[in-house]
Design an enzyme around this catalytic site. Structure first.
Site, PDB file in Angstrom:
ATOM      1  N   ASP A 117      40.091  35.731  46.441  1.00 45.73           N
ATOM      2  CA  ASP A 117      38.735  35.837  46.978  1.00 45.73           C
ATOM      3  C   ASP A 117      37.755  34.814  46.392  1.00 45.73           C
ATOM      4  O   ASP A 117      37.166  34.015  47.110  1.00 45.73           O
ATOM      5  CB  ASP A 117      38.202  37.272  46.877  1.00 45.73           C
ATOM      6  N   ASP A 165      46.796  41.703  35.835  1.00 47.15           N
ATOM      7  CA  ASP A 165      47.535  41.509  37.075  1.00 47.15           C
ATOM      8  C   ASP A 165      48.504  40.356  36.876  1.00 47.15           C
ATOM      9  O   ASP A 165      48.188  39.381  36.200  1.00 47.15           O
ATOM     10  CB  ASP A 165      46.569  41.182  38.226  1.00 47.15           C
ATOM     11  N   ASP A 187      42.157  45.512  33.230  1.00 52.73           N
ATOM     12  CA  ASP A 187      43.599  45.648  33.459  1.00 52.73           C
ATOM     13  C   ASP A 187      44.173  44.242  33.652  1.00 52.73           C
ATOM     14  O   ASP A 187      43.430  43.267  33.739  1.00 52.73           O
ATOM     15  CB  ASP A 187      43.895  46.523  34.683  1.00 52.73           C
TER      16      ASP A 187
HETATM   17  P1  ATP Z   1      38.577  43.865  37.999  1.00 51.82           P
HETATM   18  O1  ATP Z   1      39.999  44.263  37.728  1.00 51.82           O
HETATM   19  O2  ATP Z   1      37.769  43.548  36.819  1.00 51.82           O
HETATM   20  O3  ATP Z   1      37.898  44.776  38.955  1.00 51.82           O
HETATM   21  P2  ATP Z   1      39.836  41.699  39.372  1.00 51.82           P
HETATM   22  O4  ATP Z   1      39.319  40.350  39.757  1.00 51.82           O
HETATM   23  O5  ATP Z   1      41.024  41.762  38.481  1.00 51.82           O
HETATM   24  O6  ATP Z   1      38.606  42.480  38.771  1.00 51.82           O
HETATM   25  P3  ATP Z   1      41.414  43.247  41.195  1.00 51.82           P
HETATM   26  O7  ATP Z   1      40.971  44.138  42.286  1.00 51.82           O
HETATM   27  O8  ATP Z   1      42.156  43.807  40.047  1.00 51.82           O
HETATM   28  O9  ATP Z   1      40.115  42.457  40.712  1.00 51.82           O
HETATM   29  O10 ATP Z   1      42.287  42.107  41.889  1.00 51.82           O
HETATM   30  C1  ATP Z   1      43.053  41.170  41.146  1.00 51.82           C
HETATM   31  C2  ATP Z   1      42.971  39.806  41.780  1.00 51.82           C
HETATM   32  O11 ATP Z   1      43.510  39.860  43.110  1.00 51.82           O
HETATM   33  C3  ATP Z   1      41.560  39.274  41.972  1.00 51.82           C
HETATM   34  O12 ATP Z   1      41.106  38.622  40.827  1.00 51.82           O
HETATM   35  C4  ATP Z   1      41.733  38.326  43.136  1.00 51.82           C
HETATM   36  O13 ATP Z   1      42.307  37.124  42.719  1.00 51.82           O
HETATM   37  C5  ATP Z   1      42.757  39.035  44.000  1.00 51.82           C
HETATM   38  N1  ATP Z   1      42.132  39.902  45.019  1.00 51.82           N
HETATM   39  C6  ATP Z   1      41.869  41.227  44.909  1.00 51.82           C
HETATM   40  N2  ATP Z   1      41.314  41.708  46.007  1.00 51.82           N
HETATM   41  C7  ATP Z   1      41.233  40.677  46.883  1.00 51.82           C
HETATM   42  C8  ATP Z   1      40.759  40.542  48.218  1.00 51.82           C
HETATM   43  N3  ATP Z   1      40.256  41.576  48.884  1.00 51.82           N
HETATM   44  N4  ATP Z   1      40.846  39.314  48.788  1.00 51.82           N
HETATM   45  C9  ATP Z   1      41.369  38.263  48.125  1.00 51.82           C
HETATM   46  N5  ATP Z   1      41.816  38.332  46.869  1.00 51.82           N
HETATM   47  C10 ATP Z   1      41.759  39.514  46.238  1.00 51.82           C
HETATM   48 MG    MG Z   2      42.136  43.452  37.905  1.00 53.51          MG
END
Ligand code: ATP
Ligand code: MG
Length: 451
Positions: free
Chosen positions: A152, A74, A72
């Site tokens: 993170d 963001d 997805d």
């Molecule tokens: P995926 O969508 O593949 O699971 P993602 O890295 O995009 O991985 P998401 O949960 O969609 O993960 O979160 C988007 C972004 O928001 C992350 O890449 C990170 O930068 C930030 N993020 C999400 N959760 C946290 C958290 N608990 N603490 C700090 N930053 C976070």
């Molecule tokens: Mg994501």
């Protein structure tokens, strides 16, 4: 893709976070604007047309750089959730601890997040912490520099601007992508205390991306794992879905165990994985491998089946205890299922739409061997038959001897009416359940509850 990155990165590796972002313009990085979903690009455009800053950020940028298709997209912006929501008709603000805007754009759903500031201490209404360092709210807004450092992992702090085709690396994430290292930004202990779910995310990303967790990041996790008890069971269940139903369940499971996190999610299961014959571990790992294979083949998977498998060793142990106390086998298994679910939902809020089928799968393990008379014809029509049959196959695959039960049911489903009858007749006394009936009529002794 990676080779290209290496070419860009080699001369710049000694940068520190205080130097600000490393900026890579078009031609200096391998991302193309068309790698971004049209929905996410449109969201960025609309925000910018309204004089806000907006970037594609996080996992999608990381995944594109790794040559993977993002799950997805963001978007990060300096518009507040209310300002962002006002710009998009099909949008809503979600979350309390961490407010974001879900924007539906064409077929895409884009998560729009306002830049967050890092914050020290306990004095801000929107940044409360508990006495173990947990952030109860994380809604203090800031600028992009602050936003990057409260993300993170370094590889998740990459921002891409589709119009300019420019990549901003705030935390040396490109170097870590290059070395396939998952490194938390800042002091590991502080960052994991702020949000212990980051420890689960570390396991998930390491498994999914096949990255090594950087040593200081990894070392901080086992002693802090108990902090997951502060996380609401509903959030842990959402995270469980991402951990185990994204096609990397087996690798994630192994990483969670190595880091001491699995026992926090499944406290009753963890001690049963160390048995001498190794059956429980083999059984659960086989369930994970099968789930991963189904996802890679584009087949449907249900959380209920995998959860039923994960908790099966505890169900059996509890049922054995109840039987030893004099309960008949059928009732013992049913009551065990109930008890195991009740205990587990304290940690992981498994919705009833999953716990009910889990219990049916367990109960049917006792019914599938009983095939005499009209029973087989009845069983095969039950809504939960398919899952219960798959569960039998899984038990056999893990090495349990069920006297050819799986093969029998496979054939039964393949043949016509006459042959089905012949199969049932050929069972003779097998499959009649007489042994069980005899045991069931044994006088009850003891009673009492399992520990
Ligand atoms: P995926 O969508 O593949 O699971 P993602 O890295 O995009 O991985 P998401 O949960 O969609 O993960 O979160 C988007 C972004 O928001 C992350 O890449 C990170 O930068 C930030 N993020 C999400 N959760 C946290 C958290 N608990 N603490 C700090 N930053 C976070
Ligand atoms: Mg994501």
């Amino acid at each position: 893709m990676l080779k290209k990155l290496i070419k860009f990165l080699t001369p710049r590796q000694s940068r520190t976070l205080a130097d600000g972002p490393q900026i890579l313009h078009a031609g200096e990085h391998p991302i193309r604007p068309r790698d971004i979903s049209s929905g996410a690009s449109k969201v960025v455009d609309i925000l910018e047309d309204n004089k806000f800053q907006a970037f594609v950020v996080g996992g999608c940028v990381r995944d594109i750089l790794l040559g993977r298709r993002p799950k997805d997209f963001d978007v990060a912006t300096n518009a507040t959730p209310e300002q962002a929501k006002a710009l998009f008709r099909r949008s809503r603000i979600v979350g309390r601890r961490f407010r974001i805007v879900h924007v539906h754009m064409g077929r895409d759903m884009v998560e729009v997040t306002t830049f967050r500031a890092s914050h020290d201490g306990n004095n801000h209404r929107e940044a409360q912490r508990n006495d173990r360092g947990l952030l109860l709210r994380d809604n203090v807004f800031g600028d992009i520099n602050e936003d990057a450092l409260r993300r993170d992992f370094t590889v998740n702090a990459l921002y891409y601007h589709p119009r300019d085709n420019t990549l901003y690396d705030y935390a040396n994430g490109l170097t870590d992508i290059d070395s396939r290292l998952l490194r938390i930004i800042g002091d590991p202990e502080t960052r994991f205390r702020e949000d212990p779910v980051r420890m689960l995310r570390a396991a998930r990303f390491a498994a999914k991306l096949d990255f090594t967790i950087e040593p200081a990041t990894a070392a901080a996790i086992p002693p802090l794992a108990p902090l997951l008890r502060d996380i609401p069971p509903a959030r842990l269940f959402d995270e469980w879905l991402k951990l185990f139903l994204s096609g990397h369940a087996l690798a994630t499971f192994r990483t969670l165990r190595e880091l001491g996190l699995f026992s926090e999610l499944f406290p009753t299961v963890a001690p049963l994985l160390e048995t001498d014959d190794g059956f429980n571990l083999r059984f659960i790992e086989q369930a994970m491998a099968n789930t991963d294979a189904r996802i890679h083949d584009g087949k449907r998977v249900t959380p209920a089946f995998l959860l039923a498998a994960l908790l099966w060793p505890v169900v059996l142990k509890t049922a054995a205890y109840l039987q030893a106390k004099g309960e008949n086998p059928v009732m013992a298994l049913q009551r065990a299922g109930g008890k195991v679910v009740t205990q587990q939902v304290e940690r992981l809020a498994i919705p009833r739409r999953f716990t009910l089928p889990m219990r049916e799968i367990w109960d049917m393990q006792q019914r599938l061997p009983l095939r005499h008379g009209r029973r087989a014809a009845h069983l095969v029509e039950l809504p939960r038959f398919r899952a219960a049959y798959d569960f039998v196959l899984l038990r056999e695959q893990a090495g349990e001897n069920l006297d050819g039960l799986g093969r029998w049911w496979t054939r039964y489903q393949d043949v016509g009416e006459a042959e089905r009858q012949a199969m049932v007749d050929a069972l003779g006394n097998r499959g009649s359940g007489t042994k069980r009936r005899r045991r069931r009529s044994r006088p009850k002794s003891g009673g009492g509850e399992p520990a």
